[in-house]
Design a protein around this motif. Structure first.
Motif, mmCIF file in Angstrom:
data_model
loop_
_atom_site.group_PDB
_atom_site.id
_atom_site.type_symbol
_atom_site.label_atom_id
_atom_site.label_comp_id
_atom_site.label_asym_id
_atom_site.label_seq_id
_atom_site.Cartn_x
_atom_site.Cartn_y
_atom_site.Cartn_z
ATOM 1 N N GLU A 64 3.234 12.639 15.093
ATOM 2 C CA GLU A 64 2.347 13.558 14.385
ATOM 3 C C GLU A 64 1.772 14.631 15.300
ATOM 4 N N GLU A 65 1.838 14.415 16.605
ATOM 5 C CA GLU A 65 1.301 15.365 17.581
ATOM 6 C C GLU A 65 2.442 15.941 18.419
ATOM 7 N N PRO A 66 2.316 17.198 18.833
ATOM 8 C CA PRO A 66 3.351 17.772 19.706
ATOM 9 C C PRO A 66 3.383 17.072 21.055
ATOM 10 N N LYS B 227 3.145 16.375 25.069
ATOM 11 C CA LYS B 227 2.121 16.781 26.031
ATOM 12 C C LYS B 227 2.587 18.014 26.788
ATOM 13 N N ILE C 276 4.932 16.442 12.637
ATOM 14 C CA ILE C 276 4.147 17.455 13.344
ATOM 15 C C ILE C 276 3.897 18.625 12.391
#
Length: 115
Positions: free
Chosen positions: A82-84, A86, A103
């Motif tokens: 769900e998150e790009p 790092k 995402i």
């Protein structure tokens, strides 16, 4: 399959002949040879006519990333993230694949902090 051939053409992988028809014919011949060598598999799901086995794909990414070409890949396909990735993971990367994830937004440009 035509979309795949167009990607190859855009990347400069096939550019035989001066006409679009000759490029497409060469692309179809390459796809046929890859299927014969079991590097691509026939698939009849909607618009998808061929697919690559995950193991072959992973191996190809590892080989190309280690070559002297300097081309590095960041692949997080089908991971349901769900998150790009790092910021550090974006460094020295030429190609990114985040397909089939959750995402919603990507940063315009990753922030790299130099120490």
């Amino acid at each position: 399959m035509l979309e795949l051939i167009e990607y190859w053409r855009a990347e400069g992988l096939i550019h035989f002949g001066s006409t679009l028809a000759s490029v497409r014919n060469k692309g179809y011949a390459i796809v046929k040879r890859l299927i014969s060598a079991s590097l691509l598999l026939k698939c009849n799901k909607g618009n998808v006519l061929v697919k690559m086995h995950d193991v072959i794909r992973d191996l190809a990414l590892r080989i190309i990333s280690r070559m002297d070409s300097g081309c590095r890949f960041l692949v997080r396909a089908k991971k349901m993230i769900e998150e790009p990735p790092k910021n550090e993971e974006w460094e020295n990367v030429n190609r990114i694949s985040l397909m089939k994830n959750k995402i919603v937004n990507l940063p315009e440009r990753p922030i790299v902090i130099l120490s």
